[in-house]
Design an enzyme around this catalytic site. Structure first.
Site, PDB file in Angstrom:
ATOM      1  N   ARG A 104       0.856  -1.176   0.000  1.00  0.00           N
ATOM      2  CA  ARG A 104       0.000   0.000   0.000  1.00  0.00           C
ATOM      3  C   ARG A 104       0.892   1.225   0.000  1.00  0.00           C
ATOM      4  O   ARG A 104       1.680   1.414   0.918  1.00  0.00           O
ATOM      5  CB  ARG A 104      -0.859  -0.054   1.257  1.00  0.00           C
ATOM      6  N   THR A 108      -0.603   7.610  -1.055  1.00  0.00           N
ATOM      7  CA  THR A 108      -1.917   7.541  -1.715  1.00  0.00           C
ATOM      8  C   THR A 108      -2.813   6.466  -1.113  1.00  0.00           C
ATOM      9  O   THR A 108      -4.024   6.464  -1.360  1.00  0.00           O
ATOM     10  CB  THR A 108      -1.743   7.204  -3.207  1.00  0.00           C
ATOM     11  N   ASP A 200       0.583  -2.311  12.549  1.00  0.00           N
ATOM     12  CA  ASP A 200       1.020  -2.796  11.237  1.00  0.00           C
ATOM     13  C   ASP A 200       1.279  -4.295  11.318  1.00  0.00           C
ATOM     14  O   ASP A 200       2.232  -4.746  11.954  1.00  0.00           O
ATOM     15  CB  ASP A 200       2.291  -2.051  10.807  1.00  0.00           C
ATOM     16  N   ASP A 203       4.773  -5.629   9.981  1.00  0.00           N
ATOM     17  CA  ASP A 203       5.887  -5.303  10.878  1.00  0.00           C
ATOM     18  C   ASP A 203       5.842  -6.153  12.143  1.00  0.00           C
ATOM     19  O   ASP A 203       6.883  -6.616  12.628  1.00  0.00           O
ATOM     20  CB  ASP A 203       5.846  -3.811  11.248  1.00  0.00           C
TER      21      ASP A 203
HETATM   22  C1  PRP Z   1      -1.208  -4.285   4.841  1.00  0.00           C
HETATM   23  C2  PRP Z   1      -2.117  -5.464   5.020  1.00  0.00           C
HETATM   24  C3  PRP Z   1      -2.952  -5.421   3.763  1.00  0.00           C
HETATM   25  C4  PRP Z   1      -3.085  -3.937   3.527  1.00  0.00           C
HETATM   26  C5  PRP Z   1      -4.445  -3.506   3.992  1.00  0.00           C
HETATM   27  O1  PRP Z   1      -0.182  -4.565   3.983  1.00  0.00           O
HETATM   28  O2  PRP Z   1      -1.420  -6.671   5.186  1.00  0.00           O
HETATM   29  O3  PRP Z   1      -2.365  -6.054   2.656  1.00  0.00           O
HETATM   30  O4  PRP Z   1      -2.088  -3.282   4.315  1.00  0.00           O
HETATM   31  O5  PRP Z   1      -4.659  -2.171   3.666  1.00  0.00           O
HETATM   32  P1  PRP Z   1      -5.771  -1.708   2.631  1.00  0.00           P
HETATM   33  O6  PRP Z   1      -6.995  -2.524   2.911  1.00  0.00           O
HETATM   34  O7  PRP Z   1      -5.947  -0.258   2.922  1.00  0.00           O
HETATM   35  O8  PRP Z   1      -5.241  -1.959   1.253  1.00  0.00           O
HETATM   36  P2  PRP Z   1       0.978  -3.496   3.653  1.00  0.00           P
HETATM   37  O9  PRP Z   1       0.604  -2.684   2.464  1.00  0.00           O
HETATM   38  O10 PRP Z   1       1.322  -2.744   4.908  1.00  0.00           O
HETATM   39  O11 PRP Z   1       2.165  -4.418   3.182  1.00  0.00           O
HETATM   40  P3  PRP Z   1       2.981  -5.540   3.983  1.00  0.00           P
HETATM   41  O12 PRP Z   1       2.061  -6.726   4.162  1.00  0.00           O
HETATM   42  O13 PRP Z   1       4.107  -5.836   3.049  1.00  0.00           O
HETATM   43  O14 PRP Z   1       3.450  -4.973   5.299  1.00  0.00           O
HETATM   44  N1  URA Z   2      -2.316  -2.429   7.314  1.00  0.00           N
HETATM   45  C1  URA Z   2      -1.973  -2.853   8.548  1.00  0.00           C
HETATM   46  O1  URA Z   2      -1.029  -3.648   8.706  1.00  0.00           O
HETATM   47  N2  URA Z   2      -2.667  -2.384   9.599  1.00  0.00           N
HETATM   48  C2  URA Z   2      -3.698  -1.543   9.461  1.00  0.00           C
HETATM   49  O2  URA Z   2      -4.303  -1.158  10.468  1.00  0.00           O
HETATM   50  C3  URA Z   2      -4.036  -1.119   8.169  1.00  0.00           C
HETATM   51  C4  URA Z   2      -3.342  -1.585   7.106  1.00  0.00           C
END
Ligand code: PRP
Ligand code: URA
Length: 209
Positions: A104, A108, A200, A203
């Site tokens: 994400r 944006t 997160d 993380d």
């Molecule tokens: C997180 C989560 C989802 C997304 C959700 O991933 O695991 O994939 O955010 O957010 P959204 O519904 O607003 O799209 P992230 O983009 O942080 O990537 P990561 O799993 O690599 O940490």
């Molecule tokens: N992605 C995450 O990991 N946590 C949130 O709360 C939203 C998006």
């Protein structure tokens, strides 16, 4: 409109409460996510088709039921979705695994695809998309669109925690996809994080912050 199923099972709710706690460390977070995924998949697969088969026990022949419908493929949205794969495979060891890489964009909040590899026969399979967090719904909706573009028609979405905004987005974009969550939270904050959520997920799962 697709179905939204919120799991209220006490074991799931107990484990989710520990995951939400900011003092829970990486090891326990990872273990709990796998355990909850295992419990969730038990219910997500409740309506899979079965057929009658004859089995000979050491005592006599009898009629039993075995799975007969579409085989499963579990598709984690990278990275955090990886934390749910082993839980699913513990229950459905023969499932194939595809991967969709999305992140994400922090400015944006729009999803950016960087990887997609699905099983060759995925169009014939029931696809279970897994990701702990459904926030704006942008990532899940885009992942499902990519999977549909590759010809898949039977898709379910499994999230640990969802915001109402994300549920609405997926239901509008993909009314044919049922959504299964362990927690339906209040709202998103200004940074697109789920409130109260768990922070997160990627993380916390991989210890990257
Ligand atoms: C997180 C989560 C989802 C997304 C959700 O991933 O695991 O994939 O955010 O957010 P959204 O519904 O607003 O799209 P992230 O983009 O942080 O990537 P990561 O799993 O690599 O940490
Ligand atoms: N992605 C995450 O990991 N946590 C949130 O709360 C939203 C998006």
């Amino acid at each position: 409109m697709s179905n939204l199923v919120v799991f209220d099972h006490p074991l799931i709710q107990h484990k989710l409460s520990i995951m939400r706690d900011k003092n829970t460390g990486v090891k326990e977070f990872r273990e709990l996510l796998e355990e909850i995924a295992m419990l969730m998949i038990y219910e997500v697969t409740r309506n899979l088709e079965t057929e009658e088969v004859e089995v000979e026990t050491p005592i006599c022949k009898c009629k039993c039921r075995k799975l007969s419908g579409r085989k499963l493929a579990v598709v984690p949205i990278l990275r955090a979705g990886l934390g749910m794969v082993d839980g699913v495979l513990n229950m459905v060891p023969a499932a194939k695994v595809g991967h969709i890489g999305l992140y994400r964009d922090p400015q944006t909040l729009e999803p950016v695809e960087y990887y997609c590899k699905l099983p060759a026969d995925s169009t014939e399979r029931e696809i279970i998309v897994v990701d702990p967090m459904l926030a704006t719904g942008g990532s899940a909706s885009a992942a499902i669109s990519f999977i549909k573009q590759r010809g898949c028609t039977h898709i379910r979405l499994v999230n640990l925690i969802a915001a109402p905004e994300g549920v609405k987005r997926v239901q509008e974009d993909h009314p044919d996809v049922d959504i299964f969550v362990a927690g339906l939270d209040s709202h998103l904050n200004d940074h697109g994080y789920i409130v109260p959520g768990l922070g997160d997920a990627g993380d916390r799962l991989f210890g990257t912050k």
